[in-house]
Structure formats: C-alpha cells, structure tokens
Enzyme design. Structure first.
Site: not given
Length: 286
Positions: A30, A37, A185
């Site tokens: 996202m 990631h 995060s």
C-alpha cells in the site's frame, strides 16, 4: 523499471514475459515503502526472473474511513526506492482500474478471521481477500511475497489461495525492525517523536516475555505483556493473544501446540501498531 497504471497494459507485459518463459514474482503493497517492503522485493528478485510490485491503498479493507484518509502516501519516494530495487514493474492503479465493478464477494475463513485483527477490524480481511485475489488474477504470479509482521493476514491469504485454487506459492519475509526493535511499518511515520520513542517498548516487552516461558504459564505471560506496556502513559494494548500459529486460536498451555505465536495490537495515541513474536516453532513453519 516500468510504471503501469492500467491492468490491460500490465497483463500485456506479463503475457510477453510468459512467452519468454520467465517466472513472475509479486509483492503487493500500500506504499509508504520501507526496508521491510524492500526486503520482500529483493527476496522476490532472487527467486524469480521478474518482479511486479503494486502500490494501492485498498479502500475495501479499511473499516475506519478516517484511517483510510490518513494512511501515508509517498509515491515519489516509493518510485525512487523501487528504481534502486529488483522491481521490474510498478503497478500503480486507480480504484476504478482495480474495481471496475463493485466487489461484493464475501469470503468464509471459518475461525481464522474471527480473532485478533478480525475481531477488532470487522470486514478488514474480506477486503484484503478481495484485493489480493484481484491482483492474483491480473498478475498470475508464480510466487507472491508477504511480510510476517501481518501474521494473521499471511494466514488469511494462504487460506484464500487454497480456497480459490490458485497455483501460487505464498512466501513470507521476516519482520524487519528499526535499531530499537520497533517493527517497521508505514504507520510509524505518523507517530509523534514521543510516541515513536515509547513504541520500542512493544518489541522489548515481547522479547522479554519469551524468556518467561519456562517459569510462567500462558495466562501469566499475557498479563505480563499487557501490564508492562500499559504502564506507559503513551501506549494502550488493544489485544495480546498467544495462539496456535496455524489455526490462530488462543491457547491455554504451552504444550497444546508445536507452533505458538504471540500477536499484539497497541495504540500509540491514534496510531495503531501491530507486532508478533514466535514463541515456539518446532514445525519449522514459514
């Protein structure tokens, strides 16, 4: 790296890869990318010939519309990071491209989505299943990569892939942490300086709790974690469950399973942080 906004263009490129016999890896995100990631992108690059990364803030998985509005969007920086990675194509679609028609599918995951995140975020995992299955249909990857920080999500996606008969290998990547232990995060960017500093207490407490396994039962360990984190004026535990790593159902005793995971959600002001810790993994599940 190519940047593609439309699904038809994406499918055309992937068809060309297939003709050339290339294996395709897929990393859905996202955005607001971080080292967690990027570690998945690199893992995909090592395992596959080409890698598709998607950036799409999926509206159907947000039960809190304010959270959807506030979700960090850093597309320019994301593009820069992906240019330096193993990403072959960035798929950056609109909502209309992903959902040309309203997705009304409802998935039945049994008890998998009735606990933890599913209990506190009703409808969340149905939205996750909608968007990931849509991407699987578009990309048709050989392998798809997901982070272990979202432990329950990983279980849901594996269940969905089996339910819908996808011939896709679902692979996980280790939690990537900041130097002070906080799980990386996209939401961390929304933390104030004080809350960011205090949030390191979450992982610190989880790691400490693992040392208590031989002396304390599961209920006592749960109480220890919740009480220690809640002692902070800046943090509030929403839930902390110690569960079987396959069924995600709560356990009462360390002997009940060979695969035991502790999953936690904590509010740092209005920012909701999740983390987990594997207490026992004699099944060597990944």
């Amino acid at each position: 790296m190519e940047i593609v906004a439309r699904s038809e263009e994406l499918k055309r490129i992937i068809r060309g890869w297939r003709i050339e016999g290339k294996t395709v890896g897929f990393v859905p995100t996202m955005g607001a990318l971080h080292k967690g990631h990027l570690s998945l992108v690199e893992k995909a690059g090592q395992a596959c010939d080409v890698v598709v990364v998607s950036i799409f803030v999926n509206p159907t998985q947000f039960n809190n519309k304010e959270d959807l509005k506030k979700y960090p969007r850093t597309i320019d920086e994301d593009k820069r990071l992906l240019q330096e990675s193993s990403c072959s194509i960035l798929y950056y679609p609109t909502v209309e491209d992903v959902y040309p028609e309203e997705d009304k599918r409802v998935f039945d995951f049994g008890m998998l989505d009735k606990v933890m995140e599913g209990e506190f975020r009703p409808g969340h995992f149905n939205g996750v299943a909608q968007v990931v299955s849509r991407f699987f249909d578009l990309v048709q990857p050989d392998k798809a990569f997901f982070g272990e920080k979202d432990f329950q999500q990983l279980a849901i996606i594996r269940a969905m892939a089996k339910m819908l008969n996808y011939d896709i290998e679902i692979l996980s990547g280790d939690i990537v942490r900041e130097p002070d232990g906080l799980a990386m995060s996209s939401r961390n960017t929304r933390l104030s300086n004080a809350h960011r500093k205090e949030s390191a207490l979450i992982s610190e407490t989880l790691f400490e709790s693992k040392e208590l396994m031989t002396a304390k039962n599961i209920k006592e360990v749960i109480n220890f974690v919740v009480e220690k984190i809640n002692e902070s004026a800046l943090l509030e535990v929403e839930y902390f469950n110690i569960v079987d790593g396959n069924s995600l159902q709560p356990l009462d005793d360390w002997s009940q399973s060979e695969y035991i995971v502790g999953c936690i959600a904590v509010f740092a002001d209005e920012v909701r942080l999740i983390d987990n810790l594997i207490y026992k993994n004699f099944q060597n599940v990944r």
